[in-house]
Design a protein around this motif. Structure first.
Motif, mmCIF file in Angstrom:
data_model
loop_
_atom_site.group_PDB
_atom_site.id
_atom_site.type_symbol
_atom_site.label_atom_id
_atom_site.label_comp_id
_atom_site.label_asym_id
_atom_site.label_seq_id
_atom_site.Cartn_x
_atom_site.Cartn_y
_atom_site.Cartn_z
ATOM 1 N N LEU A 103 0.839 -1.204 0.000
ATOM 2 C CA LEU A 103 0.000 0.000 0.000
ATOM 3 C C LEU A 103 0.872 1.252 0.000
ATOM 4 N N SER A 104 2.006 1.185 -0.660
ATOM 5 C CA SER A 104 3.005 2.235 -0.524
ATOM 6 C C SER A 104 2.845 3.341 -1.565
ATOM 7 N N ARG A 105 3.439 4.472 -1.250
ATOM 8 C CA ARG A 105 3.456 5.579 -2.203
ATOM 9 C C ARG A 105 4.306 5.254 -3.425
ATOM 10 N N TYR A 366 -2.168 15.908 16.900
ATOM 11 C CA TYR A 366 -2.735 15.928 15.549
ATOM 12 C C TYR A 366 -2.813 14.472 15.125
ATOM 13 N N ALA A 367 -4.030 13.933 15.099
ATOM 14 C CA ALA A 367 -4.186 12.487 14.924
ATOM 15 C C ALA A 367 -5.409 12.164 14.079
ATOM 16 N N PRO A 368 -5.476 12.628 12.831
ATOM 17 C CA PRO A 368 -6.664 12.367 12.022
ATOM 18 C C PRO A 368 -6.859 10.898 11.674
ATOM 19 N N ALA A 379 -2.456 6.103 5.575
ATOM 20 C CA ALA A 379 -2.487 7.528 5.893
ATOM 21 C C ALA A 379 -1.586 8.339 4.969
ATOM 22 N N GLY A 380 -0.356 7.884 4.770
ATOM 23 C CA GLY A 380 0.572 8.627 3.920
ATOM 24 C C GLY A 380 0.095 8.703 2.487
ATOM 25 N N LEU A 385 -2.299 11.546 -2.242
ATOM 26 C CA LEU A 385 -3.293 11.449 -3.305
ATOM 27 C C LEU A 385 -4.321 12.568 -3.195
ATOM 28 N N ALA A 386 -4.655 12.975 -1.976
ATOM 29 C CA ALA A 386 -5.607 14.067 -1.796
ATOM 30 C C ALA A 386 -5.052 15.373 -2.336
#
Length: 430
Positions: A103-105, A366-368, A379-380, A385-386
């Protein structure tokens, strides 16, 4: 030690109505009223809420010792073999590491041209719609993007089936919105069987037809062994594959939806990030040169966190902030409450894309995506991507939201609701 105090609520319903809406605001308001630990009740469910900086620190430092996620997330394992959500200790760390490699960038970078081409195509379909259903379209977009990145092919043809089955399981097993018997409905059982067969077939097809490039989620699942070097059972490997097919349907899509809302509400921010999007060369490496867009994504995650809390069950009695929390209790660690506290984020009601989010992460305020060993694996990838998706949206579209208050709903995860629509038109040249 005494048990935590009970938050005031309605007869029978308890705190259900507020928790079914903007649950993040409910958790913040009740923290201010009750302090860092209290009890809530929502119909037939009861939780102890732990909130604030020390609650986050407790989850980070002691979560593996005193909490289990089996009761809250076991449904994902029972229904779809997604075992990572219920393991603890060494087995959990090992499976997370295996999944993270798929699931890596790096995969996003390797398949960048295909992901962006599909993004442009789908965003093009938004143009000209006067009442675009934002959540639905964002779910379709995110699911297509992530399945291309993680598995090499879009799951668009199966989107409706995947979404309805996944959201039903979440509503039954995590949110408690429907009784467990709902998962015995014949229509759901047929859909579940089709989805599991689809995942197994995808693995077999990859085994028969290997692809070039970096190993993706299907490759990792095929070869995955447990912490003792034994090959995982087929249902677990199929569950690993389904992490990719379910990816985006909720967390990423809801972030996109809130980004759309933020862009329509903050004209000064929109002007600034659009100028930055116009300067972007479209490359994956060029994303690192878009600080305002990164700030927009991170601030949207602060104000509208996709995971306001982490649901757990207590394995052994412990004391927190002067109260005893007993074995067997269900606990929600409200990890995003510090997002709205001025001692951590100055003037928290202001939408500010220039905040120091790195400092907040280091302090675990900060923990979304939660904190600790069960932090969201994607998360990364989600943040990167966002940024790219928002830049492409700004290049192609002008969006206008109706002048009415946003009505957030809590299930299957915090989102702007099906009624949130925008008018979308192609951006004028120049």
């Amino acid at each position: 030690m005494t048990p935590p105090p009970a938050a005031p609520g309605l007869p029978v319903l308890g705190n259900a109505l507020r928790m079914m809406g903007d649950v993040q605001q409910f958790l913040v308001d009740t923290y201010r009223q009750m302090g860092p630990v209290y009890r809530v009740r929502a119909l037939n469910q009861a939780f102890v809420i732990m909130a604030g900086e020390r609650a986050n620190r407790f989850l980070l430092e002691h979560g593996d010792e005193v909490f289990s996620s089996e009761e809250s997330f076991g449904g994902l394992d029972r229904e779809f073999g997604m075992r990572v959500h219920v393991l603890r200790g060494r087995p959990h760390r090992h499976l997370r590491k295996v999944l993270a490699s798929g699931l890596s960038r790096d995969l996003l970078a390797a398949r960048w041209a295909r992901v962006t081409a599909e993004t442009d195509r789908l965003l093009g379909e938004w143009a000209g719609q006067s009442a675009l259903p934002v959540v639905d379209r964002c779910q379709r977009l995110a699911a297509a993007q992530l399945t291309i990145a993680f598995t090499g092919a879009s799951s668009a043809a199966r989107f409706e089936q995947l979404r309805s089955a996944f959201e039903l399981v979440l509503d039954v097993t995590i949110a408690g919105k429907w009784p467990a018997a709902t998962l015995q409905w014949p229509a759901y059982r047929r859909a579940r069987a089709d989805i599991l067969a689809f995942a197994r077939a995808a693995l077999q097809d990859r085994a028969d037809h290997p692809t070039a490039g970096p190993p993706d989620l299907l490759d990792r699942a095929l070869a995955a062994t447990d912490e003792n070097g034994e090959i995982y059972p087929l249902d677990v490997r199929a569950g690993m594959a389904l992490q990719g097919y379910f990816a985006g349907i909720n967390t990423v899509a809801y972030l996109y939806s809130f980004l759309v809302y933020a862009l329509t509400q903050h004209a000064d921010v929109r002007v600034r990030v659009r100028a930055e999007a116009d300067s972007w060369d479209g490359s994956f490496t060029g994303l690192r040169d878009l600080p305002a867009l990164h700030g927009l994504v991170l601030e949207t995650l602060r104000v509208y966190p996709p995971a306001p809390g982490s649901a757990r069950t207590v394995l052994a009695d412990f004391d927190f902030e002067g109260f005893r929390i007993e074995r067997g209790r269900r606990v929600l660690v409200a990890t995003s409450v510090p997002h709205q506290l001025p001692e951590h984020f100055a003037d928290p009601e202001r939408f500010d894309i220039d905040r120091d989010f790195a400092a907040g992460r280091r302090a675990s305020v900060y923990a979304p995506f939660s904190v600790g060993s069960h932090t969201c694996l994607g998360a990364g990838m989600t943040e990167v991507l966002a940024v790219a998706t928002t830049a492409m949206l700004l290049r192609h579209l002008d969006l206008t939201a109706p002048a009415r208050p946003l009505r957030i709903t809590a299930t299957p995860g915090p989102n702007p609701g099906k009624r949130f629509t925008v008018a979308a038109r192609a951006r004028a040249a120049g």
